[in-house]
Design a protein around this motif. Structure first.
Motif, PDB file in Angstrom:
ATOM      1  N   SER A 188       0.761  -1.018   0.047  1.00  0.00           N
ATOM      2  CA  SER A 188      -0.078  -0.046   0.163  1.00  0.00           C
ATOM      3  C   SER A 188       0.712   1.548   0.111  1.00  0.00           C
ATOM      4  O   SER A 188       2.379   0.954   0.885  1.00  0.00           O
ATOM      5  CB  SER A 188      -1.151  -0.397   1.182  1.00  0.00           C
ATOM      6  OG  SER A 188      -2.055  -1.165   1.001  1.00  0.00           O
ATOM      7  N   PHE A 189       0.616   2.366  -0.628  1.00  0.00           N
ATOM      8  CA  PHE A 189       0.903   3.400  -0.726  1.00  0.00           C
ATOM      9  C   PHE A 189      -0.615   4.754  -0.548  1.00  0.00           C
ATOM     10  O   PHE A 189      -1.642   4.190  -0.987  1.00  0.00           O
ATOM     11  CB  PHE A 189       1.792   3.959  -2.069  1.00  0.00           C
ATOM     12  CG  PHE A 189       1.738   4.868  -1.982  1.00  0.00           C
ATOM     13  CD1 PHE A 189       2.734   5.897  -2.168  1.00  0.00           C
ATOM     14  CD2 PHE A 189       0.968   6.658  -2.612  1.00  0.00           C
ATOM     15  CE1 PHE A 189       3.097   7.544  -2.022  1.00  0.00           C
ATOM     16  CE2 PHE A 189       0.876   7.575  -2.726  1.00  0.00           C
ATOM     17  CZ  PHE A 189       1.935   8.415  -2.500  1.00  0.00           C
ATOM     18  N   ASP A 261       0.440  -5.793   4.230  1.00  0.00           N
ATOM     19  CA  ASP A 261       1.520  -6.319   3.825  1.00  0.00           C
ATOM     20  C   ASP A 261       2.426  -5.094   4.352  1.00  0.00           C
ATOM     21  O   ASP A 261       3.393  -5.793   5.433  1.00  0.00           O
ATOM     22  CB  ASP A 261       1.550  -7.708   3.628  1.00  0.00           C
ATOM     23  CG  ASP A 261       0.362  -8.357   3.748  1.00  0.00           C
ATOM     24  OD1 ASP A 261      -0.215  -8.696   4.870  1.00  0.00           O
ATOM     25  OD2 ASP A 261      -0.791  -8.459   3.080  1.00  0.00           O
ATOM     26  N   ILE A 262       2.741  -4.498   3.413  1.00  0.00           N
ATOM     27  CA  ILE A 262       3.901  -3.628   3.399  1.00  0.00           C
ATOM     28  C   ILE A 262       3.765  -2.187   2.879  1.00  0.00           C
ATOM     29  O   ILE A 262       2.356  -1.799   1.694  1.00  0.00           O
ATOM     30  CB  ILE A 262       5.095  -4.704   1.845  1.00  0.00           C
ATOM     31  CG1 ILE A 262       5.425  -5.511   2.440  1.00  0.00           C
ATOM     32  CG2 ILE A 262       6.597  -3.758   2.188  1.00  0.00           C
ATOM     33  CD1 ILE A 262       6.326  -6.696   1.150  1.00  0.00           C
ATOM     34  N   TYR A 263       3.680  -1.353   3.502  1.00  0.00           N
ATOM     35  CA  TYR A 263       3.746   0.122   3.288  1.00  0.00           C
ATOM     36  C   TYR A 263       4.981   1.209   2.928  1.00  0.00           C
ATOM     37  O   TYR A 263       5.841   0.427   3.142  1.00  0.00           O
ATOM     38  CB  TYR A 263       3.664   0.832   4.084  1.00  0.00           C
ATOM     39  CG  TYR A 263       2.875   2.188   4.566  1.00  0.00           C
ATOM     40  CD1 TYR A 263       1.699   2.252   3.749  1.00  0.00           C
ATOM     41  CD2 TYR A 263       3.754   3.690   3.351  1.00  0.00           C
ATOM     42  CE1 TYR A 263       1.077   3.471   2.954  1.00  0.00           C
ATOM     43  CE2 TYR A 263       3.529   4.345   3.824  1.00  0.00           C
ATOM     44  CZ  TYR A 263       2.375   4.880   3.067  1.00  0.00           C
ATOM     45  OH  TYR A 263       1.503   5.710   3.099  1.00  0.00           O
ATOM     46  N   ALA A 279       0.684   3.664   9.651  1.00  0.00           N
ATOM     47  CA  ALA A 279       1.088   2.194   9.317  1.00  0.00           C
ATOM     48  C   ALA A 279       2.046   1.252   9.742  1.00  0.00           C
ATOM     49  O   ALA A 279       1.590  -0.068  10.494  1.00  0.00           O
ATOM     50  CB  ALA A 279       2.101   2.372   7.194  1.00  0.00           C
ATOM     51  N   MET A 280       3.067   2.071  10.467  1.00  0.00           N
ATOM     52  CA  MET A 280       3.776   1.633  11.664  1.00  0.00           C
ATOM     53  C   MET A 280       2.932   1.270  12.891  1.00  0.00           C
ATOM     54  O   MET A 280       2.598  -0.156  13.180  1.00  0.00           O
ATOM     55  CB  MET A 280       5.063   2.534  11.879  1.00  0.00           C
ATOM     56  CG  MET A 280       6.546   2.182  10.861  1.00  0.00           C
ATOM     57  SD  MET A 280       7.061   4.050  11.557  1.00  0.00           S
ATOM     58  CE  MET A 280       7.684   3.340  13.355  1.00  0.00           C
ATOM     59  N   PRO A 285       5.546  -3.473   7.843  1.00  0.00           N
ATOM     60  CA  PRO A 285       6.619  -3.427   7.648  1.00  0.00           C
ATOM     61  C   PRO A 285       6.881  -1.783   6.960  1.00  0.00           C
ATOM     62  O   PRO A 285       5.777  -1.728   5.646  1.00  0.00           O
ATOM     63  CB  PRO A 285       7.450  -4.695   6.888  1.00  0.00           C
ATOM     64  CG  PRO A 285       6.303  -5.129   6.465  1.00  0.00           C
ATOM     65  CD  PRO A 285       5.238  -4.489   7.286  1.00  0.00           C
ATOM     66  N   ILE A 286       8.018  -1.474   6.349  1.00  0.00           N
ATOM     67  CA  ILE A 286       7.739  -0.155   5.499  1.00  0.00           C
ATOM     68  C   ILE A 286       9.065  -0.203   4.751  1.00  0.00           C
ATOM     69  O   ILE A 286      10.338  -0.443   5.646  1.00  0.00           O
ATOM     70  CB  ILE A 286       8.312   1.409   6.822  1.00  0.00           C
ATOM     71  CG1 ILE A 286       7.044   1.056   7.633  1.00  0.00           C
ATOM     72  CG2 ILE A 286       7.766   2.400   6.017  1.00  0.00           C
ATOM     73  CD1 ILE A 286       5.568   1.736   7.644  1.00  0.00           C
TER      74      ILE A 286
END
Length: 363
Positions: A188-189, A261-263, A279-280, A285-286
């Motif tokens: 995601s963004f 699942d991932i930003y 997101a955190m 995870p970033i």
């Protein structure tokens, strides 16, 4: 000045974009309000901009003029601090009018620097404008910045020693730690779609990842170049994998974070993005870039990865690492929540903000 208030609470008159605007500043202030700042101080918020509208300068200056009039009206009663949220470009000049009026009235004034491109704005300005910018920072009773790197910038151009790092924050209570990590990975963004945020780099990197992870999905939420991004997705024939819902807020935004699942935020310029902190807080995870205050939130190999802006190959490689390792995603996601608790918890941020207000009033 006539004092019509018997309250012992600090009274703050705050200027910034409308709280319903699609703005990072609006999100920051709304988070303060949700964390109970209005129960601890008297906060009066004045909008200087109704919404983000590119290039509509006349309308924007009209909004600022209305805010200027409201400044005169609202300071007929006691005001302890005027808090001005400041960005780069025309935002600076619109707020300059309010800043000068506040100083003329002899009210304590806080300048809160948010502009992700303020460094470029200052360096590309004429000597006359640079002097104007320096004067604002010099004359403010306090300057709030989003990270240590921005504090170094202000200290480098201003003699003001009352420069404080006030991080943006997030609430762990809004999210629960992810308990289920699906085999299908959702990246995601969220933010303003466009070049500065690295959205086109992300699309290129994502396209490279698809052959290795045929079920991977990408969500690009935000305003900005929405139609252009949708056109690129169609041209790349990625409509079944890339979702571009436009601006998301409220429950829809919360759902994006819950399913993420991932930003990824591969920005070229930043202050301290609220979307990364959210997101955190959601236990994700970033992958981002070491610009602005991001390296103070995203710690390499602890809760994510940092790649250079424009490094599409590096971005695709880190996406592959996280897409292919569910345990690593879970471990880094848990660390993201730990870092929020340690450093960016919104209630702690609000308490520190009130401490800073008290310090300014006592100066």
């Amino acid at each position: 000045m006539h004092d019509s208030s018997n309250s012992n609470k600090i009274r703050v008159l705050m200027f910034g974009p409308h709280l319903d605007a699609t703005s990072g500043i609006s999100n920051v202030v709304n988070n303060w309000i949700k964390a109970g700042i209005r129960e601890r101080i008297e906060l009066d918020y004045v909008s200087t901009l109704r919404k983000y509208v590119p290039r509509r300068y006349v309308r924007k200056f009209l909004d600022a003029a209305i805010a200027y009039v409201l400044l005169g009206i609202k300071t007929r009663q006691r005001v302890d601090i005027i808090h001005i949220h400041l960005s780069h470009g025309m935002s600076f000049f619109r707020k300059l009018i309010i800043f000068k009026a506040a100083k003329k009235k002899g009210i304590k004034t806080v300048v809160h620097l948010h502009g992700s491109m303020f460094y470029e704005f200052f360096n590309n300005s004429s000597p006359k404008i640079q002097k104007l910018i320096r004067n604002v920072f010099d004359q403010a009773d306090a300057v709030f910045v989003l990270s240590k790197s921005w504090k170094e910038f202000v200290n480098g151009i201003s003699d003001n020693r009352n420069v404080y790092v006030l991080y943006n924050g997030a609430s762990l209570d809004q999210f629960s730690q992810k308990s289920c990590y699906q085999d299908r990975v959702v990246i995601s963004f969220m933010g303003r779609l466009g070049q500065r945020k690295g959205v086109y780099d992300l699309l290129d990197a994502f396209e490279q990842v698809i052959p290795d992870f045929p079920d991977v999905q990408l969500v690009l939420g935000g305003d900005g170049d929405v139609d252009k991004v949708r056109d690129i997705v169609a041209r790349k024939k990625l409509e079944k994998r890339v979702h571009v819902p436009g601006w998301v807020s409220g429950e829809q935004k919360m759902r994006v974070f819950r399913e993420c699942d991932i930003y990824v935020l591969p920005s070229y310029n930043e202050g301290l993005p609220g979307s990364i902190l959210e997101a955190m807080a959601a236990g994700v995870p970033i992958i981002s870039t070491p610009v602005g205050g991001i390296p103070e939130a995203v710690l390499e190999n602890r809760n994510g990865f940092l790649i250079d802006p424009g490094d599409i190959e590096g971005l695709s490689n880190k996406l592959r690492v996280l897409c292919g390792d569910k345990e690593l995603r879970e471990k880094m996601g848990a660390e993201s929540r730990n870092i929020i608790k340690e450093k960016f918890d919104i209630e702690k941020i609000v308490s520190y903000l009130i401490d800073l207000y008290q310090k300014v009033v006592a100066q």
